[in-house]
Design a protein around this motif. Structure first.
Motif, PDB file in Angstrom:
ATOM      1  N   PRO A  27     -17.336  -9.607 -79.879  1.00 36.06           N
ATOM      2  CA  PRO A  27     -17.089  -8.167 -80.025  1.00 36.06           C
ATOM      3  C   PRO A  27     -18.411  -7.411 -80.091  1.00 36.06           C
ATOM      4  O   PRO A  27     -19.451  -8.002 -80.330  1.00 36.06           O
ATOM      5  CB  PRO A  27     -16.359  -8.079 -81.360  1.00 36.06           C
ATOM      6  N   ASN A  28     -18.336  -6.135 -79.913  1.00 35.26           N
ATOM      7  CA  ASN A  28     -19.498  -5.270 -80.041  1.00 35.26           C
ATOM      8  C   ASN A  28     -19.031  -3.931 -80.602  1.00 35.26           C
ATOM      9  O   ASN A  28     -18.248  -3.257 -79.946  1.00 35.26           O
ATOM     10  CB  ASN A  28     -20.174  -5.058 -78.696  1.00 35.26           C
ATOM     11  N   PRO A  29     -19.445  -3.580 -81.806  1.00 39.69           N
ATOM     12  CA  PRO A  29     -20.428  -4.262 -82.634  1.00 39.69           C
ATOM     13  C   PRO A  29     -19.883  -5.565 -83.213  1.00 39.69           C
ATOM     14  O   PRO A  29     -18.679  -5.746 -83.332  1.00 39.69           O
ATOM     15  CB  PRO A  29     -20.760  -3.256 -83.732  1.00 39.69           C
ATOM     16  N   ALA A  30     -20.801  -6.445 -83.566  1.00 44.47           N
ATOM     17  CA  ALA A  30     -20.453  -7.752 -84.122  1.00 44.47           C
ATOM     18  C   ALA A  30     -20.901  -7.810 -85.571  1.00 44.47           C
ATOM     19  O   ALA A  30     -21.800  -7.084 -85.981  1.00 44.47           O
ATOM     20  CB  ALA A  30     -21.139  -8.857 -83.324  1.00 44.47           C
ATOM     21  N   THR A  31     -20.257  -8.703 -86.338  1.00 45.46           N
ATOM     22  CA  THR A  31     -20.662  -8.868 -87.733  1.00 45.46           C
ATOM     23  C   THR A  31     -21.362 -10.194 -87.968  1.00 45.46           C
ATOM     24  O   THR A  31     -22.308 -10.262 -88.733  1.00 45.46           O
ATOM     25  CB  THR A  31     -19.460  -8.777 -88.682  1.00 45.46           C
ATOM     26  N   ASP A  32     -20.901 -11.261 -87.318  1.00 39.72           N
ATOM     27  CA  ASP A  32     -21.527 -12.557 -87.589  1.00 39.72           C
ATOM     28  C   ASP A  32     -21.638 -13.447 -86.368  1.00 39.72           C
ATOM     29  O   ASP A  32     -22.466 -14.337 -86.332  1.00 39.72           O
ATOM     30  CB  ASP A  32     -20.792 -13.294 -88.702  1.00 39.72           C
ATOM     31  N   GLN A  33     -20.819 -13.238 -85.366  1.00 38.95           N
ATOM     32  CA  GLN A  33     -20.910 -14.059 -84.164  1.00 38.95           C
ATOM     33  C   GLN A  33     -20.455 -13.271 -82.952  1.00 38.95           C
ATOM     34  O   GLN A  33     -19.768 -12.277 -83.067  1.00 38.95           O
ATOM     35  CB  GLN A  33     -20.089 -15.334 -84.297  1.00 38.95           C
ATOM     36  N   ILE A  34     -20.923 -13.731 -81.782  1.00 40.71           N
ATOM     37  CA  ILE A  34     -20.480 -13.131 -80.524  1.00 40.71           C
ATOM     38  C   ILE A  34     -20.021 -14.243 -79.595  1.00 40.71           C
ATOM     39  O   ILE A  34     -20.432 -15.396 -79.739  1.00 40.71           O
ATOM     40  CB  ILE A  34     -21.585 -12.309 -79.827  1.00 40.71           C
ATOM     41  N   SER A  35     -19.174 -13.865 -78.666  1.00 39.13           N
ATOM     42  CA  SER A  35     -18.749 -14.782 -77.619  1.00 39.13           C
ATOM     43  C   SER A  35     -19.306 -14.288 -76.304  1.00 39.13           C
ATOM     44  O   SER A  35     -19.328 -13.085 -76.037  1.00 39.13           O
ATOM     45  CB  SER A  35     -17.225 -14.856 -77.546  1.00 39.13           C
ATOM     46  N   ILE A  36     -19.764 -15.229 -75.494  1.00 40.37           N
ATOM     47  CA  ILE A  36     -20.270 -14.910 -74.159  1.00 40.37           C
ATOM     48  C   ILE A  36     -19.401 -15.642 -73.159  1.00 40.37           C
ATOM     49  O   ILE A  36     -19.294 -16.867 -73.208  1.00 40.37           O
ATOM     50  CB  ILE A  36     -21.739 -15.353 -74.002  1.00 40.37           C
ATOM     51  N   ASN A  37     -18.751 -14.894 -72.295  1.00 36.73           N
ATOM     52  CA  ASN A  37     -17.926 -15.472 -71.241  1.00 36.73           C
ATOM     53  C   ASN A  37     -18.542 -15.135 -69.901  1.00 36.73           C
ATOM     54  O   ASN A  37     -18.856 -13.977 -69.636  1.00 36.73           O
ATOM     55  CB  ASN A  37     -16.494 -14.933 -71.292  1.00 36.73           C
ATOM     56  N   ILE A  38     -18.679 -16.155 -69.077  1.00 37.53           N
ATOM     57  CA  ILE A  38     -19.218 -15.956 -67.739  1.00 37.53           C
ATOM     58  C   ILE A  38     -18.170 -16.407 -66.738  1.00 37.53           C
ATOM     59  O   ILE A  38     -17.709 -17.544 -66.786  1.00 37.53           O
ATOM     60  CB  ILE A  38     -20.527 -16.742 -67.540  1.00 37.53           C
ATOM     61  N   LYS A  39     -17.801 -15.486 -65.867  1.00 38.23           N
ATOM     62  CA  LYS A  39     -16.837 -15.798 -64.821  1.00 38.23           C
ATOM     63  C   LYS A  39     -17.620 -16.298 -63.614  1.00 38.23           C
ATOM     64  O   LYS A  39     -18.479 -15.595 -63.090  1.00 38.23           O
ATOM     65  CB  LYS A  39     -16.031 -14.555 -64.465  1.00 38.23           C
ATOM     66  N   SER A  40     -17.322 -17.507 -63.206  1.00 32.49           N
ATOM     67  CA  SER A  40     -18.063 -18.103 -62.109  1.00 32.49           C
ATOM     68  C   SER A  40     -17.134 -18.950 -61.264  1.00 32.49           C
ATOM     69  O   SER A  40     -16.155 -19.495 -61.766  1.00 32.49           O
ATOM     70  CB  SER A  40     -19.193 -18.978 -62.670  1.00 32.49           C
ATOM     71  N   GLU A  41     -17.468 -19.067 -59.998  1.00 35.54           N
ATOM     72  CA  GLU A  41     -16.689 -19.942 -59.126  1.00 35.54           C
ATOM     73  C   GLU A  41     -17.043 -21.408 -59.362  1.00 35.54           C
ATOM     74  O   GLU A  41     -16.283 -22.293 -59.012  1.00 35.54           O
ATOM     75  CB  GLU A  41     -16.914 -19.553 -57.670  1.00 35.54           C
ATOM     76  N   ALA A  42     -18.187 -21.645 -59.964  1.00 36.75           N
ATOM     77  CA  ALA A  42     -18.593 -23.015 -60.261  1.00 36.75           C
ATOM     78  C   ALA A  42     -17.704 -23.579 -61.363  1.00 36.75           C
ATOM     79  O   ALA A  42     -17.290 -22.863 -62.266  1.00 36.75           O
ATOM     80  CB  ALA A  42     -20.048 -23.051 -60.693  1.00 36.75           C
ATOM     81  N   GLU A  43     -17.427 -24.874 -61.289  1.00 34.40           N
ATOM     82  CA  GLU A  43     -16.575 -25.502 -62.295  1.00 34.40           C
ATOM     83  C   GLU A  43     -17.249 -25.492 -63.662  1.00 34.40           C
ATOM     84  O   GLU A  43     -16.625 -25.291 -64.682  1.00 34.40           O
ATOM     85  CB  GLU A  43     -16.251 -26.936 -61.867  1.00 34.40           C
ATOM     86  N   SER A  44     -18.543 -25.717 -63.675  1.00 30.02           N
ATOM     87  CA  SER A  44     -19.313 -25.706 -64.907  1.00 30.02           C
ATOM     88  C   SER A  44     -20.507 -24.787 -64.701  1.00 30.02           C
ATOM     89  O   SER A  44     -21.145 -24.827 -63.663  1.00 30.02           O
ATOM     90  CB  SER A  44     -19.776 -27.125 -65.248  1.00 30.02           C
ATOM     91  N   GLN A  45     -20.779 -23.962 -65.683  1.00 30.47           N
ATOM     92  CA  GLN A  45     -21.835 -22.965 -65.529  1.00 30.47           C
ATOM     93  C   GLN A  45     -22.818 -23.074 -66.689  1.00 30.47           C
ATOM     94  O   GLN A  45     -22.477 -22.816 -67.826  1.00 30.47           O
ATOM     95  CB  GLN A  45     -21.230 -21.556 -65.505  1.00 30.47           C
ATOM     96  N   ARG A  46     -24.051 -23.470 -66.395  1.00 30.63           N
ATOM     97  CA  ARG A  46     -25.114 -23.452 -67.401  1.00 30.63           C
ATOM     98  C   ARG A  46     -25.806 -22.107 -67.323  1.00 30.63           C
ATOM     99  O   ARG A  46     -25.989 -21.558 -66.245  1.00 30.63           O
ATOM    100  CB  ARG A  46     -26.126 -24.560 -67.129  1.00 30.63           C
ATOM    101  N   PHE A  47     -26.203 -21.591 -68.482  1.00 26.20           N
ATOM    102  CA  PHE A  47     -26.912 -20.324 -68.476  1.00 26.20           C
ATOM    103  C   PHE A  47     -27.922 -20.275 -69.604  1.00 26.20           C
ATOM    104  O   PHE A  47     -27.775 -20.919 -70.636  1.00 26.20           O
ATOM    105  CB  PHE A  47     -25.949 -19.134 -68.551  1.00 26.20           C
ATOM    106  N   ASN A  48     -28.969 -19.510 -69.367  1.00 27.20           N
ATOM    107  CA  ASN A  48     -29.979 -19.240 -70.385  1.00 27.20           C
ATOM    108  C   ASN A  48     -29.586 -17.970 -71.109  1.00 27.20           C
ATOM    109  O   ASN A  48     -29.173 -16.995 -70.481  1.00 27.20           O
ATOM    110  CB  ASN A  48     -31.358 -19.036 -69.746  1.00 27.20           C
ATOM    111  N   VAL A  49     -29.721 -17.988 -72.408  1.00 24.44           N
ATOM    112  CA  VAL A  49     -29.458 -16.791 -73.199  1.00 24.44           C
ATOM    113  C   VAL A  49     -30.674 -16.534 -74.074  1.00 24.44           C
ATOM    114  O   VAL A  49     -31.219 -17.450 -74.690  1.00 24.44           O
ATOM    115  CB  VAL A  49     -28.155 -16.912 -74.029  1.00 24.44           C
ATOM    116  N   ARG A  50     -31.112 -15.280 -74.061  1.00 20.11           N
ATOM    117  CA  ARG A  50     -32.253 -14.874 -74.882  1.00 20.11           C
ATOM    118  C   ARG A  50     -31.882 -13.595 -75.624  1.00 20.11           C
ATOM    119  O   ARG A  50     -31.303 -12.683 -75.041  1.00 20.11           O
ATOM    120  CB  ARG A  50     -33.480 -14.609 -74.011  1.00 20.11           C
ATOM    121  N   PHE A  51     -32.230 -13.548 -76.886  1.00 23.19           N
ATOM    122  CA  PHE A  51     -32.013 -12.358 -77.697  1.00 23.19           C
ATOM    123  C   PHE A  51     -33.358 -11.743 -78.015  1.00 23.19           C
ATOM    124  O   PHE A  51     -34.284 -12.436 -78.449  1.00 23.19           O
ATOM    125  CB  PHE A  51     -31.319 -12.714 -79.019  1.00 23.19           C
ATOM    126  N   TYR A  52     -33.452 -10.431 -77.815  1.00 20.21           N
ATOM    127  CA  TYR A  52     -34.649  -9.674 -78.149  1.00 20.21           C
ATOM    128  C   TYR A  52     -34.266  -8.614 -79.183  1.00 20.21           C
ATOM    129  O   TYR A  52     -33.193  -8.015 -79.084  1.00 20.21           O
ATOM    130  CB  TYR A  52     -35.211  -8.970 -76.908  1.00 20.21           C
TER     131      TYR A  52
END
Length: 102
Positions: A27-52
């Motif tokens: 959710p946004n705003p969040a209180t303690d955790q967030i979920s990241i969903n990536i829609k991709s045609e690939a069966e498995s999707q690796r991604f880099n996540v960076r917080f600034y």
């Protein structure tokens, strides 16, 4: 103003779900955790996540697979504005989230 539809007022739009291309963060705003969903045609999707933080300092980075839930509270995040950079083989997006106190 250079914009024809500018009425001189400022608006803040805080969607509960941030969506860019095929990335959703909630959710946004969040209180303690967030979920990241990536829609991709690939069966498995690796991604880099960076917080600034709001001054542009990198405060967290990780490589995740498929959809992920990140516990911000356990990582020591304080309430405030953060920018989340998501990079896959196909896309790269930076999204803003707000972390609020419970």
């Amino acid at each position: 103003s250079p914009f024809e539809d500018d009425d001189g007022l400022s608006y803040i739009y805080q969607p509960e779900v941030i969506s860019a291309n095929n990335i959703k963060i909630f959710p946004n705003p969040a209180t303690d955790q967030i979920s990241i969903n990536i829609k991709s045609e690939a069966e498995s999707q690796r991604f880099n996540v960076r917080f600034y933080n709001n001054t542009g300092v990198l405060v967290y980075q990780s490589v995740k697979e498929d959809n992920a839930t990140i516990s911000l509270k356990n990582l020591g995040f304080k309430p405030g504005i953060y920018f989340v950079r998501i990079e896959t083989n196909d896309i790269a997006e930076t999204l803003k989230i707000v972390l609020v106190q419970e």
